[in-house]
Design a protein around this motif. Structure first.
Motif, mmCIF file in Angstrom:
data_model
loop_
_atom_site.group_PDB
_atom_site.id
_atom_site.type_symbol
_atom_site.label_atom_id
_atom_site.label_comp_id
_atom_site.label_asym_id
_atom_site.label_seq_id
_atom_site.Cartn_x
_atom_site.Cartn_y
_atom_site.Cartn_z
ATOM 1 N N GLU A 1 0.721 -1.550 -0.108
ATOM 2 C CA GLU A 1 0.041 0.345 0.184
ATOM 3 C C GLU A 1 0.916 1.246 0.541
ATOM 4 N N VAL A 2 1.977 1.578 0.944
ATOM 5 C CA VAL A 2 2.872 2.624 0.793
ATOM 6 C C VAL A 2 3.798 2.356 -0.205
ATOM 7 N N LEU A 3 4.298 1.112 -0.013
ATOM 8 C CA LEU A 3 5.832 1.994 -1.129
ATOM 9 C C LEU A 3 5.424 0.715 -2.910
ATOM 10 N N GLY A 4 3.597 0.439 -3.156
ATOM 11 C CA GLY A 4 3.853 -0.751 -4.380
ATOM 12 C C GLY A 4 3.998 1.028 -5.800
ATOM 13 N N PRO A 5 3.469 1.547 -5.882
ATOM 14 C CA PRO A 5 3.536 2.317 -6.786
ATOM 15 C C PRO A 5 4.984 2.856 -7.042
ATOM 16 N N LEU A 6 6.059 2.913 -6.031
ATOM 17 C CA LEU A 6 6.884 3.647 -6.823
ATOM 18 C C LEU A 6 7.984 2.535 -6.703
ATOM 19 N N ILE A 7 8.016 1.090 -6.129
ATOM 20 C CA ILE A 7 8.360 -0.106 -7.116
ATOM 21 C C ILE A 7 8.222 -0.731 -8.348
ATOM 22 N N LYS A 8 6.668 -0.155 -8.720
ATOM 23 C CA LYS A 8 6.147 -0.465 -10.020
ATOM 24 C C LYS A 8 6.770 0.289 -11.047
ATOM 25 N N TYR A 9 7.085 1.469 -10.355
ATOM 26 C CA TYR A 9 7.442 2.581 -11.414
ATOM 27 C C TYR A 9 9.173 2.597 -12.106
ATOM 28 N N ASP A 10 10.233 2.486 -10.822
ATOM 29 C CA ASP A 10 11.479 1.825 -10.803
ATOM 30 C C ASP A 10 11.103 0.934 -12.174
ATOM 31 N N GLU A 11 10.672 -0.718 -11.390
ATOM 32 C CA GLU A 11 10.861 -1.420 -12.450
ATOM 33 C C GLU A 11 10.737 -1.299 -13.602
ATOM 34 N N HIS B 1 15.998 3.981 -4.032
ATOM 35 C CA HIS B 1 17.278 4.237 -3.157
ATOM 36 C C HIS B 1 17.964 5.710 -3.314
ATOM 37 N N THR B 2 16.915 6.736 -4.015
ATOM 38 C CA THR B 2 16.446 7.977 -3.323
ATOM 39 C C THR B 2 15.703 8.251 -2.477
ATOM 40 N N LEU B 3 14.650 7.831 -1.999
ATOM 41 C CA LEU B 3 14.017 7.357 -0.891
ATOM 42 C C LEU B 3 14.876 6.967 0.156
ATOM 43 N N GLU B 4 15.332 6.078 0.089
ATOM 44 C CA GLU B 4 15.984 5.772 0.936
ATOM 45 C C GLU B 4 17.143 6.350 1.615
ATOM 46 N N VAL B 5 18.499 7.147 1.171
ATOM 47 C CA VAL B 5 19.145 7.788 0.999
ATOM 48 C C VAL B 5 18.028 9.268 1.581
ATOM 49 N N PHE B 6 17.535 9.983 1.072
ATOM 50 C CA PHE B 6 16.317 10.808 2.042
ATOM 51 C C PHE B 6 16.628 10.787 3.426
ATOM 52 N N GLN C 1 9.574 4.788 5.847
ATOM 53 C CA GLN C 1 10.717 3.898 6.334
ATOM 54 C C GLN C 1 10.879 2.412 6.487
ATOM 55 N N LEU C 2 9.355 2.459 6.463
ATOM 56 C CA LEU C 2 9.368 0.992 7.970
ATOM 57 C C LEU C 2 8.989 -0.216 6.437
ATOM 58 N N ALA C 3 8.109 0.642 5.730
ATOM 59 C CA ALA C 3 7.892 -0.427 3.666
ATOM 60 C C ALA C 3 9.253 -0.330 3.397
ATOM 61 N N LEU C 4 10.676 0.620 3.560
ATOM 62 C CA LEU C 4 12.190 0.638 3.115
ATOM 63 C C LEU C 4 12.246 -0.780 3.674
ATOM 64 N N LYS C 5 12.414 -0.843 4.538
ATOM 65 C CA LYS C 5 12.898 -2.564 5.526
ATOM 66 C C LYS C 5 12.312 -3.625 5.156
ATOM 67 N N ILE C 6 10.755 -3.624 4.966
ATOM 68 C CA ILE C 6 10.466 -4.599 4.866
ATOM 69 C C ILE C 6 10.387 -5.214 3.198
#
Length: 649
Positions: A564-574, A582-587, A633-638
């Protein structure tokens, strides 16, 4: 042709015509001008039989002309032979009793010879009674008589006779013999019309000069649509067909009964011997003999090498090899061919505990089979008892882990109790590994792991396999290598199964071993939802950032949160080969500092802001707030846990 004294005829008109015909033609009965048609128009067949002038063809045989019933004497003659009417059902019971008394093989020979005697007698009677111009007609008459007797309906399809060859094929319909056999014994794997075969063989033995072989290609007794018989001269028959001739060798019923008696006597001795072996093995088991010692007793009785196997195991759980060659061939797998391995399932409570394998190059005797059958019961009791003992031990170990988690006992008491039921040293640091599978029985997995890891504590708790690694290193590389090898072995041995393997954190103290088990179990649950249909493994260090959430949240809900939180972003990257995640993680790692993040990513401030606007539009999250940053942050850990699992494929 022969002539006989003429009877005195009555003075009616028909008898006058008969007298005149006979007086005028009696001198010419053997001549070529004998008027057969006029004779048959005046006389019934039995009149002609009385006069000895019965010249017919097979298709003119009818029941009323072939049978003679004398109601005063009670004598029935058919074709000149005395007959006794018997029901087919009575013959069926007679056949059943013979088979049960003599066994199927001996009864077959007895009934073939009985049929042969009937056929030979019929051939002799028909051949003498009538004047046959052609051998074919005589043979067809035999088929007709067989039909008239009510035994079977015969249709001849092929009949070829030459100087050096005889061939006949035909069909039998409504065979009483097939019907009665099926009624008493059910359908057979071979033809069962033995008296019919014998009848044809006996009839031809009397009427045809050369030896023939009669056999049944199809039979209602083995569920064919009809019975088909074939006759060939001995020279044109196959070896399998010629084998039928041995049944026609003279053997009296007394000989058959003597042979049966001797066989029963031998069987009784075998029963007594097998019972003795059974008692020896039972007493040995009660005295505490090991599995290999019990197999030694069985091997001596059979004079064969023996093993007990369990499914999927590389090595037998018990064995005794009489010769070193047997052990070498068995371990090399060369004796796994069917002709060398005689296998017997060891069952209890509808559950297979193992397989007893007898290694022999020869077929087993009946006595050996009986000994094995008794031995299987001993092994089933032994293995079931061992399983019950193991389950009792597993329960103690399972209860101990629950006790550790409840923290109701002192450390000293726990260590003392652990040393009495476990093999590992509770005073050292240890890790718990949990293995789950939806498709394999835990007992089978346990047996396999016990043979692969002899020095590692292994038991079953709540249908899960637990391994406890004693004094294991804290190095994450060591644990990763161990789990990788474990996963590989399981996949090689259980190719069709799926496993989840979770490794808990290193327990420095005994009190922490319960937590290590709980964490390993939670990792397995997460793997089951994260990678359904795939074998996966993971260690605590990969999950430590989300372990708290695993303990308080259902793994399925945690994965749903990530989607729900990170799905659209991961799909866009793929789809765009981008690196917005990665940009979000560094931020987030830079606490939302724009300058530090842009510098870390080697981006200009406008370029970084453009990326952040894209990220926020995809996530629908406000990254300026603490709540938005925490969720991401939590969604990125998962996400990185899942990515680590994908990279292990």
């Amino acid at each position: 042709m022969q002539t006989q004294t003429l009877p005195e005829f009555h003075s009616n008109k028909l008898n006058y015509q008969k007298n005149k015909f006979i007086l005028n033609k009696s001198k010419h009965f053997q001549s070529s001008d004998f008027d057969l048609e006029k004779c048959t128009s005046l006389f019934r067949c039995k009149d002609c039989m009385f006069m000895g002038v019965y010249i017919v063809k097979a298709n003119r045989l009818v029941f009323e002309n072939a049978i003679d019933i004398n109601p005063r004497s009670g004598i029935i003659k058919f074709n000149g032979n005395r007959m006794i009417l018997k029901s087919a059902e009575a013959l069926g019971f007679f056949r059943r009793d013979i088979i049960q008394t003599l066994n199927m093989e001996r009864a077959k020979g007895f009934l073939l010879r009985y049929g042969w005697a009937c056929g030979y007698s019929a051939g002799d009677s028909i051949e003498k009674m009538y004047n046959w111009k052609e051998l074919k007609e005589l043979i067809k008459a035999g088929a007709a008589i067989h039909t008239l007797e009510g035994v079977v309906s015969v249709e001849i399809d092929v009949l070829e006779i030459s100087d050096d060859k005889f061939e006949m094929e035909g069909k039998w319909f409504h065979s009483y013999e097939a019907e009665e056999h099926v009624r008493h014994f059910g359908f057979s794997e071979e033809s069962v019309c033995w008296t019919l075969i014998g009848y044809v063989a006996g009839f031809l033995a009397k009427t045809y000069s050369r030896e023939v072989v009669v056999f049944e290609e199809k039979c209602r007794g083995k569920c064919d649509d009809y019975c088909k018989f074939v006759v060939r001269t001995k020279e044109h028959a196959t070896a399998e067909q010629l084998d039928l001739l041995r049944y026609f060798q003279e053997t009296s019923l007394a000989d058959e009964l003597d042979a049966t008696y001797n066989e029963l006597k031998s069987l009784n001795n075998s029963i007594l011997h097998s019972d003795t072996i059974h008692k020896q093995m039972t007493h040995a088991m009660l005295e505490g003999y090991t599995l290999n010692q019990l197999l030694h007793l069985l091997s001596d009785a059979l004079q064969c090498s023996v093993t007990i196997e369990r499914r999927y195991l590389m090595k037998p759980i018990g064995y005794y090899f009489m010769q070193k060659d047997d052990e070498h061939l068995y371990l090399e797998g060369k004796l796994r061919k069917k002709e060398f391995r005689h296998e017997y399932e060891i069952m209890t409570m509808k559950k297979q505990l193992g397989t007893l394998v007898i290694l022999s190059h020869n077929d087993l005797t009946r006595e050996q089979e009986m000994i094995i059958e008794r031995a299987v019961t001993v092994f089933s009791i032994y293995l079931y008892t061992q399983m019950q003992i193991a389950q009792s031990q597993w329960q103690k170990k399972s209860d101990f882990l629950d006790e550790v988690m409840s923290r109701q006992s002192s450390t000293e008491a726990l260590i003392k109790k652990a040393r009495s039921i476990f093999y590992f040293d509770p005073s050292k640091n240890n890790r718990v590994i949990v293995i789950t599978s939806e498709y394999e029985e835990p007992e089978i997995l346990h047996s396999f792991l016990m043979t692969e890891y002899l020095n590692i504590e292994c038991f079953i708790k709540n249908q899960e396999i637990l391994l406890i690694l004693e004094d294991c290193e804290k190095d994450i590389g060591y644990m990763s290598d161990f789990v990788s090898i474990l996963t590989k072995r399981l996949k090689e041995r259980f190719k069709q199964s799926i496993f989840q393997i979770g490794v808990g954190k290193n327990a420095d103290r005994l009190e922490e071993i319960g937590s290590s088990h709980n964490e390993a179990r939670l990792i397995c649950q997460f793997l089951q939802y994260a990678a359904p249909g795939k074998t996966q493994s993971a260690i605590y260090e990969n999950f430590q950032h989300i372990m708290l959430f695993l303990k308080t949240t259902n793994p399925k809900e945690l994965l749903h949160f990530y989607e729900e939180v990170l799905g659209p972003l991961i799909k866009y990257d793929e789809q765009n080969n981008a690196t917005l995640a990665h940009t979000l993680e560094v931020f987030l790692n830079n606490s939302g500092n724009v300058n530090k993040t842009a510098k870390a990513l080697s981006l200009s401030i406008p370029g970084f802001r453009y990326r952040m606007e894209k990220i926020e539009s995809l996530l629908q999250e406000d990254l300026r707030t603490g709540d938005g940053r925490f969720r991401c942050q939590l969604a990125l850990k998962i996400y990185y846990v899942l990515k680590a699992l994908e990279n292990k494929k």
